[in-house]
Design a protein around this motif. Sequence first.
Motif, PDB file in Angstrom:
ATOM      1  N   GLN A 361     -16.369   1.195  -2.611  1.00 46.96           N
ATOM      2  CA  GLN A 361     -15.272   1.963  -3.178  1.00 46.96           C
ATOM      3  C   GLN A 361     -14.351   1.144  -4.076  1.00 46.96           C
ATOM      4  OE1 GLN A 361     -13.286   4.774  -0.634  1.00 46.96           O
ATOM      5  NE2 GLN A 361     -14.965   4.825   0.844  1.00 46.96           N
ATOM      6  N   TYR A 362     -14.278  -0.174  -3.829  1.00 44.87           N
ATOM      7  CA  TYR A 362     -13.393  -1.027  -4.627  1.00 44.87           C
ATOM      8  C   TYR A 362     -14.152  -2.292  -5.044  1.00 44.87           C
ATOM      9  CZ  TYR A 362      -9.822   2.049  -2.714  1.00 44.87           C
ATOM     10  OH  TYR A 362      -9.081   3.162  -2.362  1.00 44.87           O
ATOM     11  N   PRO A 363     -15.188  -2.131  -5.854  1.00 45.86           N
ATOM     12  CA  PRO A 363     -16.029  -3.282  -6.218  1.00 45.86           C
ATOM     13  C   PRO A 363     -15.287  -4.356  -7.009  1.00 45.86           C
ATOM     14  CG  PRO A 363     -16.577  -1.365  -7.557  1.00 45.86           C
ATOM     15  CD  PRO A 363     -15.659  -0.886  -6.477  1.00 45.86           C
ATOM     16  N   GLU A 364     -14.164  -3.998  -7.637  1.00 43.66           N
ATOM     17  CA  GLU A 364     -13.413  -4.970  -8.430  1.00 43.66           C
ATOM     18  C   GLU A 364     -12.536  -5.874  -7.562  1.00 43.66           C
ATOM     19  OE1 GLU A 364     -10.621  -1.392  -8.135  1.00 43.66           O
ATOM     20  OE2 GLU A 364     -12.773  -1.840  -8.092  1.00 43.66           O
ATOM     21  N   PHE A 365     -12.388  -5.559  -6.271  1.00 41.67           N
ATOM     22  CA  PHE A 365     -11.555  -6.359  -5.378  1.00 41.67           C
ATOM     23  C   PHE A 365     -12.338  -7.566  -4.841  1.00 41.67           C
ATOM     24  CE2 PHE A 365      -8.501  -2.767  -3.824  1.00 41.67           C
ATOM     25  CZ  PHE A 365      -7.885  -2.783  -5.062  1.00 41.67           C
ATOM     26  N   LYS A 366     -11.696  -8.731  -4.863  1.00 41.34           N
ATOM     27  CA  LYS A 366     -12.240  -9.888  -4.154  1.00 41.34           C
ATOM     28  C   LYS A 366     -11.621  -9.895  -2.763  1.00 41.34           C
ATOM     29  CE  LYS A 366     -12.961 -13.936  -6.103  1.00 41.34           C
ATOM     30  NZ  LYS A 366     -12.749 -15.302  -6.674  1.00 41.34           N
ATOM     31  N   VAL A 367     -12.452  -9.820  -1.746  1.00 44.33           N
ATOM     32  CA  VAL A 367     -11.976  -9.700  -0.369  1.00 44.33           C
ATOM     33  C   VAL A 367     -12.268 -10.998   0.376  1.00 44.33           C
ATOM     34  CG1 VAL A 367     -12.072  -8.383   1.769  1.00 44.33           C
ATOM     35  CG2 VAL A 367     -12.400  -7.221  -0.425  1.00 44.33           C
ATOM     36  N   VAL A 368     -11.219 -11.582   0.951  1.00 46.03           N
ATOM     37  CA  VAL A 368     -11.324 -12.836   1.681  1.00 46.03           C
ATOM     38  C   VAL A 368     -11.217 -12.533   3.176  1.00 46.03           C
ATOM     39  CG1 VAL A 368     -10.324 -15.125   2.038  1.00 46.03           C
ATOM     40  CG2 VAL A 368     -10.259 -14.073  -0.246  1.00 46.03           C
ATOM     41  N   TRP A 369     -12.264 -12.840   3.912  1.00 49.50           N
ATOM     42  CA  TRP A 369     -12.297 -12.632   5.356  1.00 49.50           C
ATOM     43  C   TRP A 369     -12.191 -13.970   6.080  1.00 49.50           C
ATOM     44  CZ3 TRP A 369     -12.879  -7.853   7.846  1.00 49.50           C
ATOM     45  CH2 TRP A 369     -13.270  -6.773   7.059  1.00 49.50           C
ATOM     46  N   PHE A 370     -11.385 -14.023   7.113  1.00 50.18           N
ATOM     47  CA  PHE A 370     -11.379 -15.157   8.033  1.00 50.18           C
ATOM     48  C   PHE A 370     -10.751 -14.682   9.337  1.00 50.18           C
ATOM     49  CE2 PHE A 370      -7.442 -15.310   5.656  1.00 50.18           C
ATOM     50  CZ  PHE A 370      -6.467 -15.736   6.539  1.00 50.18           C
ATOM     51  N   GLY A 371     -10.892 -15.470  10.388  1.00 50.02           N
ATOM     52  CA  GLY A 371     -10.290 -14.994  11.628  1.00 50.02           C
ATOM     53  C   GLY A 371     -10.674 -15.778  12.856  1.00 50.02           C
ATOM     54  N   HIS A 372     -10.151 -15.295  13.970  1.00 56.02           N
ATOM     55  CA  HIS A 372     -10.304 -15.929  15.274  1.00 56.02           C
ATOM     56  C   HIS A 372     -11.324 -15.108  16.066  1.00 56.02           C
ATOM     57  CE1 HIS A 372      -6.514 -17.456  13.738  1.00 56.02           C
ATOM     58  NE2 HIS A 372      -5.950 -16.282  13.894  1.00 56.02           N
ATOM     59  N   ILE A 373     -12.586 -15.429  15.901  1.00 55.54           N
ATOM     60  CA  ILE A 373     -13.637 -14.612  16.499  1.00 55.54           C
ATOM     61  C   ILE A 373     -13.542 -14.595  18.019  1.00 55.54           C
ATOM     62  CG2 ILE A 373     -16.133 -14.397  16.785  1.00 55.54           C
ATOM     63  CD1 ILE A 373     -14.991 -13.532  14.070  1.00 55.54           C
ATOM     64  N   GLY A 374     -13.095 -15.699  18.603  1.00 54.32           N
ATOM     65  CA  GLY A 374     -13.023 -15.783  20.050  1.00 54.32           C
ATOM     66  C   GLY A 374     -12.075 -14.804  20.700  1.00 54.32           C
ATOM     67  N   ASP A 375     -11.147 -14.210  19.911  1.00 59.16           N
ATOM     68  CA  ASP A 375     -10.259 -13.189  20.482  1.00 59.16           C
ATOM     69  C   ASP A 375     -10.304 -11.875  19.703  1.00 59.16           C
ATOM     70  OD1 ASP A 375      -8.329 -13.516  18.280  1.00 59.16           O
ATOM     71  OD2 ASP A 375      -7.824 -15.402  19.238  1.00 59.16           O
ATOM     72  N   GLY A 376     -11.286 -11.722  18.815  1.00 54.78           N
ATOM     73  CA  GLY A 376     -11.478 -10.445  18.122  1.00 54.78           C
ATOM     74  C   GLY A 376     -10.501 -10.175  17.000  1.00 54.78           C
ATOM     75  N   ASN A 377      -9.848 -11.213  16.486  1.00 51.71           N
ATOM     76  CA  ASN A 377      -8.806 -11.056  15.461  1.00 51.71           C
ATOM     77  C   ASN A 377      -9.343 -11.475  14.090  1.00 51.71           C
ATOM     78  OD1 ASN A 377      -5.621 -12.784  14.878  1.00 51.71           O
ATOM     79  ND2 ASN A 377      -6.474 -10.994  13.880  1.00 51.71           N
ATOM     80  N   LEU A 378      -9.296 -10.543  13.134  1.00 46.60           N
ATOM     81  CA  LEU A 378      -9.742 -10.820  11.769  1.00 46.60           C
ATOM     82  C   LEU A 378      -8.580 -10.692  10.790  1.00 46.60           C
ATOM     83  CD1 LEU A 378     -13.076  -8.806  11.812  1.00 46.60           C
ATOM     84  CD2 LEU A 378     -12.888 -11.288  11.615  1.00 46.60           C
ATOM     85  N   HIS A 379      -8.574 -11.573   9.796  1.00 54.20           N
ATOM     86  CA  HIS A 379      -7.606 -11.492   8.704  1.00 54.20           C
ATOM     87  C   HIS A 379      -8.343 -11.097   7.422  1.00 54.20           C
ATOM     88  CE1 HIS A 379      -4.244 -13.409  10.879  1.00 54.20           C
ATOM     89  NE2 HIS A 379      -5.199 -14.052  11.512  1.00 54.20           N
ATOM     90  N   ILE A 380      -7.743 -10.183   6.680  1.00 56.46           N
ATOM     91  CA  ILE A 380      -8.348  -9.686   5.448  1.00 56.46           C
ATOM     92  C   ILE A 380      -7.322  -9.831   4.332  1.00 56.46           C
ATOM     93  CG2 ILE A 380      -9.505  -7.733   4.355  1.00 56.46           C
ATOM     94  CD1 ILE A 380      -9.570  -6.518   7.310  1.00 56.46           C
ATOM     95  N   SER A 381      -7.669 -10.594   3.307  1.00 60.72           N
ATOM     96  CA  SER A 381      -6.801 -10.730   2.140  1.00 60.72           C
ATOM     97  C   SER A 381      -7.539 -10.168   0.930  1.00 60.72           C
ATOM     98  CB  SER A 381      -6.440 -12.198   1.888  1.00 60.72           C
ATOM     99  OG  SER A 381      -5.581 -12.686   2.891  1.00 60.72           O
ATOM    100  N   ILE A 382      -6.946  -9.156   0.306  1.00 65.91           N
ATOM    101  CA  ILE A 382      -7.507  -8.579  -0.918  1.00 65.91           C
ATOM    102  C   ILE A 382      -6.741  -9.181  -2.090  1.00 65.91           C
ATOM    103  CG2 ILE A 382      -7.951  -6.464  -2.202  1.00 65.91           C
ATOM    104  CD1 ILE A 382      -7.880  -4.967   0.482  1.00 65.91           C
ATOM    105  N   LEU A 383      -7.454  -9.815  -3.011  1.00 64.75           N
ATOM    106  CA  LEU A 383      -6.807 -10.489  -4.136  1.00 64.75           C
ATOM    107  C   LEU A 383      -6.666  -9.525  -5.314  1.00 64.75           C
ATOM    108  CD1 LEU A 383      -8.554 -13.978  -4.027  1.00 64.75           C
ATOM    109  CD2 LEU A 383      -6.676 -13.084  -2.636  1.00 64.75           C
TER     110      LEU A 383
END
Length: 460
Positions: A361-383
């Motif tokens: 739906q938003y192919p022009e967005f660069k999406v940065v994923w990172f997170g704390h897998i051991g507790d199920g927490n993800l961070h999403i930064s859309i540039l």
Amino acid sequence: MDIAKELTDLLTSEQVLTSDDDLILYGQDWTRYYTPNPSAIVFPKSTEETQKIVKWANQNSIALVPSGGRTGLSGGAVAKNGEVVVAMDKMNKINTFNETNLTIHCGAGVITEELQNFAIENGYYFPVDFASRGSSQIGGNIATNAGGIKVIRYGLMREWVSGLTVVTGQGEILKLNNSLIKNATGYDLRHLFIGSEGTLGFITEAELKVTTQPKNLSVMVVGVPDLDSVMNIFSHFRKSTPLTAFELYTDVALDIVLESFSNLNRPFETKCPIYLLIEYENTTSDVETKALETFETCCEKGWINDGVIAQNEQQSKDFWALRENIAEAASHGTPYKNDISVTIDRVPEFMQKSDDLLKNQYPEFKVVWFGHIGDGNLHISILKPQNLEMEEFVQQCQNVDKILFESIQSLGGSISAEHGVGLSKKPFLNYTKSTEEIAYMRQIKNTFDPKGILNPGKIF
């Protein structure tokens, strides 16, 4: 009413700021899409001075917004409607260390890293840790129930708060729990204020627990072909190794860090879609043997493409820098940030589903994923794309929010794992909380802050 003069009369002129630059600086957090518009910034030096400010605000129906290190990502510390910002910067003393009780008593304005260093200097360890440790404040950490990179081993901020001093919305001072380990006397109000985002009362002092220092930490970085492999690796390492951290970042995240920090290098030449940073206490030769055996097993099963173990302290720091500098590197691209959580077993499903939706739906967005897998927490930064105006970018990202949060709702997750609800997530609170829960939350808010002067417009 001349608010600045009234506050100066209440305290001193050095404790009140009104310049345009100061109003902008203290009127916002790390969200950059709200326009700050506070009427004044005030700096109490004690619980009693905070009480004075709250009572004055009650008498004059003036709204107050708490301000710590302002490192939040949900607009929880934004003052955009003429509020007075109550900044805790001057309440920054570490008062006492009780080695018998293993507790530190400090002001809400103490910087997280200063507390960590104090604990280490005294032979102990304060384990709540994250990339913003150099600017975040203890009061803000408590008000958002901060998590970070060590939750898998040590839990959230809540586990380390043994006592609190707060000033309620009515100007009452409450001293909660007094660092007791056992206290079976009804409701533990301390836990209401942890995670309350300054909507029930202002946290002014805290008693925090410390623990023994971890020994001989080893850091491993591995490259992974797909999300399903991530969870297989996690399961195997969790069984065999005393983990202290298990962090994920994507190739997109690694690339933007390397572009921003010329002193850092790839952990190994093999390029992979996903990288994991695995940290564990390497206390015996048996631990090291099991860690290497687990690594080899994961390679044999095709879950790991490549990997490396840090050979010295500097290399460990460099590996951590690749993970911890992601947020700063992303900030160069005007990011719209989100932090969410699901149960650990549903991380791959959520991440894959969301990534596919965003790409379609938003192919022009660069999406940065990172997170704390051991507790199920993800961070999403859309540039933000360079050709897109900020207002339009934010609008599109809010549409993305709806997609993400609907997915989270279907998986029984949370729209905010670490940074609270604030302004940006309050329209979506019902995606995580039931109507009945929200109604009870409102009643609690009204009990402690009947005039609604503390951080108004946040959460609800």
